[in-house]
Design a protein around this motif. Structure first.
Motif, mmCIF file in Angstrom:
data_model
loop_
_atom_site.group_PDB
_atom_site.id
_atom_site.type_symbol
_atom_site.label_atom_id
_atom_site.label_comp_id
_atom_site.label_asym_id
_atom_site.label_seq_id
_atom_site.Cartn_x
_atom_site.Cartn_y
_atom_site.Cartn_z
ATOM 1 N N PHE A 163 83.054 101.341 -42.164
ATOM 2 C CA PHE A 163 82.690 102.725 -41.829
ATOM 3 C C PHE A 163 83.680 103.700 -42.457
ATOM 4 C CE2 PHE A 163 83.863 106.265 -39.048
ATOM 5 C CZ PHE A 163 82.701 107.013 -39.069
ATOM 6 N N GLN A 164 84.958 103.429 -42.304
ATOM 7 C CA GLN A 164 85.972 104.323 -42.847
ATOM 8 C C GLN A 164 85.882 104.408 -44.369
ATOM 9 O OE1 GLN A 164 89.208 102.260 -40.609
ATOM 10 N NE2 GLN A 164 89.908 104.338 -40.113
ATOM 11 N N GLU A 165 85.600 103.299 -45.034
ATOM 12 C CA GLU A 165 85.468 103.304 -46.491
ATOM 13 C C GLU A 165 84.244 104.103 -46.929
ATOM 14 O OE1 GLU A 165 87.384 102.243 -49.023
ATOM 15 O OE2 GLU A 165 88.895 101.948 -47.443
ATOM 16 N N GLU A 166 83.135 103.950 -46.197
ATOM 17 C CA GLU A 166 81.907 104.682 -46.541
ATOM 18 C C GLU A 166 82.102 106.188 -46.361
ATOM 19 O OE1 GLU A 166 77.967 105.436 -47.746
ATOM 20 O OE2 GLU A 166 79.363 103.763 -48.058
ATOM 21 N N VAL A 167 82.724 106.608 -45.267
ATOM 22 C CA VAL A 167 82.995 108.029 -45.043
ATOM 23 C C VAL A 167 83.901 108.570 -46.143
ATOM 24 C CG1 VAL A 167 84.158 109.683 -43.520
ATOM 25 C CG2 VAL A 167 82.608 107.961 -42.561
ATOM 26 N N LYS A 168 84.928 107.801 -46.475
ATOM 27 C CA LYS A 168 85.856 108.221 -47.530
ATOM 28 C C LYS A 168 85.117 108.395 -48.852
ATOM 29 C CE LYS A 168 90.541 106.993 -49.087
ATOM 30 N NZ LYS A 168 90.435 106.981 -50.550
ATOM 31 N N THR A 169 84.248 107.446 -49.186
ATOM 32 C CA THR A 169 83.487 107.519 -50.438
ATOM 33 C C THR A 169 82.559 108.735 -50.446
ATOM 34 O OG1 THR A 169 83.548 105.118 -50.703
ATOM 35 C CG2 THR A 169 81.827 106.309 -51.897
ATOM 36 N N MET A 170 81.869 108.987 -49.336
ATOM 37 C CA MET A 170 80.949 110.118 -49.256
ATOM 38 C C MET A 170 81.688 111.438 -49.454
ATOM 39 S SD MET A 170 78.570 108.873 -46.033
ATOM 40 C CE MET A 170 77.429 110.261 -46.080
ATOM 41 N N LEU A 171 82.837 111.585 -48.827
ATOM 42 C CA LEU A 171 83.594 112.827 -48.938
ATOM 43 C C LEU A 171 84.184 112.984 -50.336
ATOM 44 C CD1 LEU A 171 85.410 112.948 -45.480
ATOM 45 C CD2 LEU A 171 83.515 114.368 -46.252
ATOM 46 N N GLU A 172 84.699 111.907 -50.909
ATOM 47 C CA GLU A 172 85.278 111.999 -52.255
ATOM 48 C C GLU A 172 84.221 112.358 -53.280
ATOM 49 O OE1 GLU A 172 89.024 108.870 -51.756
ATOM 50 O OE2 GLU A 172 87.129 108.186 -52.645
ATOM 51 N N ARG A 173 83.011 111.842 -53.088
ATOM 52 C CA ARG A 173 81.938 112.126 -54.038
ATOM 53 C C ARG A 173 81.566 113.607 -54.022
ATOM 54 N NH1 ARG A 173 77.966 108.936 -52.082
ATOM 55 N NH2 ARG A 173 78.855 107.124 -53.136
ATOM 56 N N ILE A 174 81.411 114.186 -52.833
ATOM 57 C CA ILE A 174 80.982 115.586 -52.768
ATOM 58 C C ILE A 174 82.123 116.520 -53.167
ATOM 59 C CG2 ILE A 174 81.494 115.954 -50.300
ATOM 60 C CD1 ILE A 174 78.861 117.583 -50.206
ATOM 61 N N ILE A 175 83.365 116.137 -52.869
ATOM 62 C CA ILE A 175 84.501 116.956 -53.305
ATOM 63 C C ILE A 175 84.581 116.966 -54.823
ATOM 64 C CG2 ILE A 175 87.031 117.014 -53.387
ATOM 65 C CD1 ILE A 175 86.977 116.083 -50.441
ATOM 66 N N ASP A 176 84.378 115.821 -55.456
ATOM 67 C CA ASP A 176 84.414 115.743 -56.907
ATOM 68 C C ASP A 176 83.314 116.599 -57.526
ATOM 69 O OD1 ASP A 176 85.506 114.444 -59.373
ATOM 70 O OD2 ASP A 176 83.448 113.720 -59.507
ATOM 71 N N THR A 177 82.147 116.611 -56.893
ATOM 72 C CA THR A 177 81.035 117.431 -57.374
ATOM 73 C C THR A 177 81.376 118.911 -57.341
ATOM 74 O OG1 THR A 177 79.396 115.815 -56.638
ATOM 75 C CG2 THR A 177 78.626 118.061 -56.956
ATOM 76 N N MET A 178 82.096 119.331 -56.318
ATOM 77 C CA MET A 178 82.393 120.751 -56.138
ATOM 78 C C MET A 178 83.642 121.208 -56.883
ATOM 79 S SD MET A 178 80.027 122.113 -54.331
ATOM 80 C CE MET A 178 80.773 123.631 -53.756
ATOM 81 N N LYS A 179 84.454 120.282 -57.382
ATOM 82 C CA LYS A 179 85.674 120.673 -58.092
ATOM 83 C C LYS A 179 85.335 121.370 -59.408
ATOM 84 C CE LYS A 179 89.185 117.886 -58.416
ATOM 85 N NZ LYS A 179 89.988 116.672 -58.650
#
Length: 994
Positions: A406-422
């Motif tokens: 669960f923690q890895e999936e949440v981390k991946t989801m947040l990193e993906r959207i942050i990268d998109t918005m950078k």
């Protein structure tokens, strides 16, 4: 007890919770950031009760004297929710009067809306005389008798909200057409009728401004009732201070202003959260952009707070509930991740969201005795320091393996959207706020630091309390007698003065945004956009304290149901509006309709062709959106549009050509009348060589790529459109076409006819050169509204087969289909590669660069907009910087290196990634859509593509007319990207299936 009048109260009335804070700004430098009280409780059915409860509770907990409160600022989602939920009890029917004369008749109000929303809101519309040209001259003056006739119809239909929309009204400071029309309407219908002027709601962009004005008018009655209910508890609590409402850009409106312009509050929630987060970390974010991640119960909203303290705004247009608008709207991306997200195992993977238990978390989650595993349960199981609910209820139910997954999936989801918005490759600070922020990790890839500030759960209320004051000036000015610098100085002064008048402290007002956009084909005109902002002047609180809002006597927002004849106006059969059918199409199974080698265009085909045309426009050609709307209306009204292959033309067929010429900025404001057909009819009234049996687009790029389909459609010329064009792209001049390249005729583009749609036509029966034809049309443009329709005399079928760039409508279709596939499959990251495959693979083109726009320069010369855009690469292999010079369209893509001088343009040839006549297109990395040169702005994430030009352009004569020398890049040689691959004809591929 605080005695001075310096406290600010912020309240956020959300759909689930009502949050509140009391802040002493004089203590904001202290560790507690000056927050002396906060409150969070479920939102009440009557929001006034929740507001009163929040303020009363905070007063008691902090022993606050009401006389010490300087302001109350409220953020709310009530108005936007009324539109999103399409609540007919809160949305009023609206009548729309367009002061446009014949223009815009093919795109009636609400034509691009979801049908269900249009049915609720659009009750009547009419096109009457009025409107301005871009230089401020009249299209026509308004006629009082026309407006009074419409008032009678509006009264009969019991409609009490009216929108007045005039062509180029945002620059109308002399004629005051919208204001004069409003006075007539009020005089005829009385003060009980709301009249909304489009110019007070949004800026240039006729259809989008009107859409915003209509939504604004529809919620006015509900807004007055709601805002009055917000103000009531403030008065009952004995507060003698102004009540403000936060708007989309993180600044404030008085209650009275918000009751007139409730649409400006639609996206205030995410903005308040972002500004509140920045306030909480203080100087840590000073002078640099920060990413704000707001984790709620159902979704996580992510936005970039710029160094100027304001959220990054969306590009040219925003969309809400299927309605396209052009007012300021923060660029926020959402992902289905929140504290209430469902957590399920699907095969060997743990899936988090997007479904959520939402506000039912206290009864559904395991830690509260429910039976539904949620993100909250998993984070409680994973972190012994988090105390939510009863930990004992999950013991033994969630394995350590699952909690780690669960923690890895949440981390991946947040990193993906942050990268998109950078907007840059460097790591940046990430602020985590919101009630669900506990589920997020303490470290994230791409984040220099992850900050979870104290009181982050009420960041929305904090952002509301600390909101600033702003004003925007968006206008078109003549540069004939003043320089752009002088004009900008005047506009900046005006923007600052408007900000001060709105309540800002004069010494705090600063210019936070400037855009200078020269207008092509418009003599000495440029568009200027300036935003100013400052802190509220609390010494003037009394000036705003009495601006209370009065409820309507009949505070029911409902009106009678629309009758069968609710819509009346001259139109082209576009009244029948359906939901967009393109989003649900099975792309892999879809087969275009080809019968006996004729391609019958469907709405799905049109959608894909439109996307492809703008990408092939290489930054120019103007947005095809309004032309697509016109064609879609033809199809929905039972009209037909047919396309044939140039291979099937007979030698003696007569292939005509037509389209639009002029400034794209005019095109977004003065929507088409019948100028392209007026030009055709005028041509054949005088030309004796016979009417065209077929039509071909002048250029496939941009809006003109669709004009051939409009002309050939059954309501117009009713002839097939040839699958090809005379450019294979967009070029800035009429003589940069393949018939001129071949040079088999001394003159190609005469005879020619020109029409402006307002009754003025021009016929040029002969000319000494094609360049002279171009010069005459450009000269006529300045006296014909800077936008005209043109019609060229037919050429033979045999000539068309030799000269045309073949199968470019098919190519547009294939490009658009790839963008649709990428969106549907969530593969936008690789959309550029998919487009390259569609144009012929690596032999025919390549992805030149990916990155962020970090600089844009524009200047006007001889009617054309010259400039360059600088793009900085984010990841290998796209590192460093490139520049893309343009003359209306993109000319080249050039790597910026130490060995080249980017200011003088003396780059080494090996730095050239692509150059004309090859095609260089820039697309939005977040949706795959083309970005036109007028839309280039700092911070946009983009992908740059290069396509090999047709062999029609790679002869010595073609390179002379359309290559580097034609654009002043004499020191650079044309080197093809690859090898041209002839586009595969849709007709050839699908004829057997038809």
């Amino acid at each position: 007890m605080v005695e001075s009048r310096n406290l600010r109260i912020g309240v956020d009335v959300g759909g689930t919770n009502t949050d509140g804070v009391i802040i002493d700004p004089e203590r904001s430098h202290e560790q507690d950031r000056g927050i002396i009280a906060w409150h969070k409780a479920p939102t009440t059915k009557d929001p006034s009760h929740g507001i009163a409860n929040a303020i009363t509770t905070m007063f008691k907990s902090a022993s606050v004297d009401p006389s010490s409160v300087a302001s109350v600022t409220i953020g709310t989602t009530h108005f936007v929710n009324a539109v999103v939920t399409r609540d007919s009890k809160r949305l009023s029917r609206v009548a729309i009067l367009r002061l446009s004369g014949p223009f815009s008749r093919h795109a009636p109000p609400g034509v691009d809306w979801p049908a269900s929303l249009r049915k609720i809101i659009v009750g009547h519309y009419a096109l009457v005389k009025g409107g301005l040209e871009i230089d401020g001259s009249l299209i026509s003056d308004i006629k009082e008798e026309e407006i009074l006739d419409q008032c009678k119809l509006i009264k009969e239909k019991n409609i009490r909200s009216v929108v007045v929309n005039s062509v180029f009204s945002p620059i109308d400071t002399q004629e005051r057409q919208e204001e004069r029309a409003a006075e007539m309407i009020k005089r005829e219908l009385g003060d009980q009728v709301d009249v909304v002027l489009s110019k007070t709601v949004a800026n240039l962009g006729f259809l989008e401004r009107e859409n915003a004005a209509i939504l604004n008018a529809s919620i006015l009655s509900f807004a007055r009732k709601t805002i009055a209910s917000f103000q009531d508890p403030i008065k009952k609590l004995g507060l003698k201070c102004p009540v403000f409402i936060t708007q989309n850009d993180g600044t404030i409106l008085s209650g009275e202003a918000a009751s007139r312009l409730p649409i400006r509050t639609f996206s205030s929630g995410p903005t308040n959260s972002m500004r509140g987060a920045a306030f909480l970390i203080g100087d840590q974010a000073k002078g640099e952009a920060v990413m704000v991640v707001d984790v709620g119960g159902t979704t996580t909203d992510v936005g970039l707070l710029l160094a100027n303290g304001f959220p990054r705004q969306q590009a040219a247009y925003s969309e809400l509930s299927g309605v396209r608008m052009n007012f300021s709207y923060p660029d926020v991306k959402s992902v289905g991740l929140g504290g209430g997200s469902l957590v399920r195992r699907i095969q060997d993977r743990l899936q988090v969201g997007p479904e959520s238990v939402g506000y039912k978390l206290p009864e559904k989650a395991l830690v509260f005795g429910g039976d539904t595993p949620t993100a909250t349960d998993y984070i409680v199981a994973a972190n012994s320091e988090i105390e939510i609910g009863h930990r004992g209820l999950i013991q033994g139910r969630l394995t350590e393996k699952d909690t780690k997954a669960f923690q890895e999936e949440v981390k991946t989801m947040l990193e993906r959207i942050i990268d998109t918005m950078k907007t840059a490759p460097e790591d940046l600070s990430v602020l985590l706020v919101g009630g669900g922020a506990v589920i997020a990790p303490d470290t994230l890839k791409g984040a220099r630091e992850v900050i979870k500030p104290q009181w982050s759960g009420v960041a929305n209320a904090i952002g509301a309390a600390m909101a600033r004051v702003s004003a925007v000036v968006d206008t078109v000015k003549s540069t004939e007698k003043q320089t752009s610098k002088e004009i900008l100085a005047e506009i900046c002064r005006a923007a600052k003065q408007r900000t001060i008048e709105a309540g800002a402290l004069p010494d705090s007002v600063q210019i936070v945004e400037i855009e200078d956009l020269p207008l092509q084909y418009v003599s000495n005109q440029a568009r200027f956009i300036v935003r100013a902002a400052g802190d509220f002047d609390f010494a003037r609180s009394s000036d705003f304290a009495d601006l209370s809002v009065t409820k309507d006597e009949d505070d029911s927002s409902t009106q009678s149901e629309p009758s069968q004849d609710a819509v009346s106006a001259s139109s082209s059969g576009n009244e029948h509006v359906e939901e967009d059918i393109t989003s649900d199409v099975d792309i892999e199974a879809y087969v275009p309709r080809v019968i006996k080698r004729e391609w019958w265009i469907s709405e799905i085909d049109l959608h894909w062709i439109t996307i492809g045309c703008y990408i092939l426009g290489t930054g120019g050609g103007g947005s095809p959106y309004s032309t697509m709307i016109r064609l879609r209306g033809i199809l929905r009204s039972g009209g037909t549009v047919r396309v044939i292959s140039p291979d099937d033309l007979k030698d003696d067929d007569r292939v005509g050509c037509g389209g639009g010429a002029g400034s794209p900025t005019v095109g977004i404001e003065k929507l088409s009348a019948d100028e392209i057909m007026d030009a055709q009819n005028h041509l054949y009234d005088l030309f004796k060589g016979g009417r065209a049996t077929h039509i071909i687009p002048l250029e496939i790029g941009g809006s003109n790529g669709l004009q051939g389909l409009v002309l050939g459609s059954s309501p117009n010329m009713n002839v097939p459109c040839v699958d090809g064009d005379w450019m294979g792209r967009a070029y800035p001049t009429k003589w940069q076409t393949t018939p001129v390249v071949f040079g088999e005729r001394e003159i190609i583009f005469a005879p020619v006819a020109v029409a402006d749609g307002n009754g003025n036509t021009l016929y040029m029966g002969s000319a000494t050169s094609d360049l002279k034809v171009e010069q005459v049309i450009r000269a006529a443009l300045s006296h014909m509204g800077s936008a005209v329709g043109t019609a060229d005399a037919p050429v033979t079928g045999a000539e068309t087969r030799r000269w045309a760039v073949e199968h470019t409508i098919s190519l547009s279709w294939r490009i658009g289909r790839e963008v649709a596939r990428a969106r549907k499959g969530n593969r936008i990251d690789n959309v550029a590669e998919s487009i390259i495959d569609a144009v012929g693979g690596s032999e025919a083109g390549r992805v030149l660069f990916k990155g962020k726009i970090v600089g844009v320069e524009r200047k006007l010369h001889m009617g054309h907009v010259y400039g360059e855009v600088i793009i900085e690469g984010a990841d290998a292999p796209y590192t460093g910087k490139i520049k893309v010079p343009f003359k209306n369209e993109n000319i080249a893509a050039i790597r910026i290196t130490d060995g080249g001088d980017s200011e003088t343009g003396k780059e080494k040839n090996e730095d050239v990634l692509a150059i004309v006549p090859d095609l260089i297109s820039i697309i939005d990395a977040q949706n795959g859509e083309a970005i036109g040169t007028p839309e280039y702005r700092y911070g946009l994430l983009v992908q740059v593509l290069g396509f090999n030009a047709s062999e029609r352009w790679t002869s010595p004569r073609g390179i002379e007319l359309g290559g580097p020398n034609a654009f002043g890049l004499n020191h650079l040689e044309y080197r093809p990207i690859g090898k041209f691959v002839k586009p595969t004809s849709v007709i050839d591929e699908y004829d057997a299936m038809g």
